[in-house]
Design a protein around this motif. Structure first.
Motif, mmCIF file in Angstrom:
data_model
loop_
_atom_site.group_PDB
_atom_site.id
_atom_site.type_symbol
_atom_site.label_atom_id
_atom_site.label_comp_id
_atom_site.label_asym_id
_atom_site.label_seq_id
_atom_site.Cartn_x
_atom_site.Cartn_y
_atom_site.Cartn_z
ATOM 1 N N GLU A 184 8.169 10.851 6.693
ATOM 2 C CA GLU A 184 6.917 10.387 6.097
ATOM 3 C C GLU A 184 6.803 8.880 6.079
ATOM 4 O O GLU A 184 7.795 8.154 6.034
ATOM 5 N N LEU A 185 5.557 8.441 6.128
ATOM 6 C CA LEU A 185 5.242 7.040 5.976
ATOM 7 C C LEU A 185 5.125 6.822 4.472
ATOM 8 O O LEU A 185 4.241 7.406 3.834
ATOM 9 N N THR A 186 6.022 6.030 3.900
ATOM 10 C CA THR A 186 6.015 5.912 2.443
ATOM 11 C C THR A 186 5.125 4.778 1.966
ATOM 12 O O THR A 186 4.265 4.975 1.129
ATOM 13 N N ARG A 187 5.328 3.581 2.496
ATOM 14 C CA ARG A 187 4.462 2.473 2.072
ATOM 15 C C ARG A 187 4.404 1.390 3.132
ATOM 16 O O ARG A 187 5.163 1.397 4.089
ATOM 17 N N MET A 188 3.445 0.488 2.934
ATOM 18 C CA MET A 188 3.272 -0.599 3.897
ATOM 19 C C MET A 188 3.049 -1.894 3.135
ATOM 20 O O MET A 188 2.630 -1.881 1.983
ATOM 21 N N VAL A 196 0.864 -1.188 0.000
ATOM 22 C CA VAL A 196 0.000 0.000 0.000
ATOM 23 C C VAL A 196 0.894 1.230 0.000
ATOM 24 O O VAL A 196 1.732 1.399 0.888
ATOM 25 N N GLU A 197 0.740 2.070 -1.021
ATOM 26 C CA GLU A 197 1.511 3.314 -1.063
ATOM 27 C C GLU A 197 0.823 4.346 -0.175
ATOM 28 O O GLU A 197 -0.384 4.550 -0.291
ATOM 29 N N VAL A 198 1.564 4.958 0.713
ATOM 30 C CA VAL A 198 0.935 5.927 1.620
ATOM 31 C C VAL A 198 1.446 7.337 1.350
ATOM 32 O O VAL A 198 0.691 8.263 1.099
ATOM 33 N N ARG A 199 2.755 7.514 1.400
ATOM 34 C CA ARG A 199 3.372 8.823 1.150
ATOM 35 C C ARG A 199 2.731 9.952 1.942
ATOM 36 O O ARG A 199 2.284 10.945 1.390
#
Lengths: 287, 114
Positions: B107-111, A62-65
């Motif tokens: 930053e939170l980039t991906r999970m 899941v991309e969040v960015r």
């Protein structure tokens, strides 16, 4: 083999006590050398799906960015709009504990309250002491006690605003929690960032805490009356500031003796754009 | 110093994104932390270990922290460079007037979710 944690990669510690159907515990070393222990759920070790970049069949990416400070930044923008709509200028005062924020504010309230309508928000971990000191000068002062938190954030400022009638304010001064690290990361919605540095703290402080100085619009060198006693090297301090924070304006003041306060008054005058009233104030401020 | 509260926010973002994606649990959280962001990766990792167990969604998750170096562009000559210390001086023209291109991010980039 565990595809979701990749613990059979070369750099891994490779200690897997969990055979299929065993305890399910994995111990391995991350690339940065840290031991990591975790437990897998039954059935998790399904074979990798070659169409999914080698992930287990069921994991997805899941991309969040999203910036972790995005919630604070959004609130700060709301604060900024709120201040602009009411034509209130806001200064965020930051420094290490004991650099002289409260003393400079006391002096500011005393000397300039006839010319600029001011209110103050004070952040501290505990006690109302600073607010009490400042209230003696007749301004509206809201103390925010942060408990264990090392900085003010935009939400705390928003809450404090409920207690202030901004229609009667030209300049809101926010005294942040004494700390040279964390407040730099939290936008409050201010129009100017002011960092105080006292002559007793050492000329190389900007080199030790660059982020906060790089974010400053104005650096106020305080306690200049103590220069000699502190063995302060003024040229070195100014040179260090110029190299770490070339964007910042620098002024030197002693809130105790009054030296340099006319420069501080001039900065406030420019910020609040009330030159006419302040011209007199700037003069009396330096006396 | 505030890594615990930042990590709490990060996990909140992660859980809400996982819920949006219809995931039951998070296996991996990848973040980027700039050298000027004011956080210490070690402290972030510690906060993560402490806080991840507060919710079943994140209890089994791992974290990867990608450090982001400071990059600047000289406003005088336009050269891009990575400063080696706190003084951001252009290696070509020695101007200290540099624009910071990266290094502030957190930053939170991906999970990876299940």
């Amino acid at each position: 083999m565990c595809e979701s944690c990749g613990c059979n990669r070369e750099e891994d510690f490779g200690l897997s006590t969990g055979k299929e159907g065993g305890t399910g515990f994995h111990v391995h070393r991350n690339a940065d050398g840290h031991l990591h222990v975790h437990r897998h759920q039954p059935g998790e070790h399904a074979g990798p799906n070659p169409e999914d970049g080698g992930h287990t069949a069921s994991t997805r990416r899941v991309e969040v960015r999203q910036s972790v400070l995005s919630a604070n930044d959004r609130q700060a923008e709301r604060n900024r709009g709120f201040f602009q709509a009411r034509n209130v200028r806001v200064l965020n005062l930051m420094s290490s504990p004991g650099a002289g924020k409260t003393t400079l504010l006391e002096r500011t309230l005393r000397d300039l309250s006839g010319f600029v309508r001011m209110a103050v928000i004070v952040g501290d971990l505990a006690t109302e002491n600073d607010a009490r000191r400042l209230r003696e000068h007749g301004a509206e002062v809201i103390q925010v006690t942060t408990g264990t938190l090392c900085h003010l954030d935009a939400g705390m400022v928003r809450s404090a605003l409920d207690a202030i009638d901004l229609d009667k304010v030209d300049l809101l001064l926010i005294e942040n929690v004494g700390n040279l690290v964390c407040p730099a990361s939290f936008d409050l919605g201010e129009s100017g960032r002011v960092v105080l540095l006292s002559v007793t703290e050492g000329e190389d402080k900007p080199l030790k805490y660059p982020p906060i100085f790089k974010a400053a619009d104005l650096v106020v060198l305080t306690k200049t009356d103590l220069q000699e006693a502190a063995g302060y090297d003024r040229d070195l301090a100014l040179e260090t500031l110029r190299s770490v924070a070339p964007q910042a304006r620098v002024i030197e003041v002693s809130a105790r003796s009054g030296d340099g306060l006319e420069d501080w008054g001039r900065y406030i005058a420019e910020e609040t754009r009330v030159y006419e009233n302040l011209r007199k104030g700037v003069q009396s401020c330096g006396e | 110093m505030h890594e615990v509260s930042l990590m709490a926010q990060m996990l909140e973002i992660a859980r809400s994104e996982a819920a949006n994606a219809g995931a039951r649990r998070i296996d991996l959280i990848q973040i980027r932390a700039g050298a000027l962001s004011g956080v210490v990766p070690e402290a972030l990792r510690f906060a993560f270990e402490v806080l991840r167990g507060s919710d079943a969604v994140t209890a089994g998750a791992r974290i990867e922290i990608e450090p982001v170096a400071v990059r600047c562009r000289c406003r005088t000559c336009g050269r891009e460079f990575e400063p080696s210390d706190a003084v951001f001086v252009c290696p070509d023209c020695e101007s200290p007037d540099a624009e910071i291109l990266s290094g502030r991010e957190l930053e939170l980039t991906r999970m990876e979710v299940l």
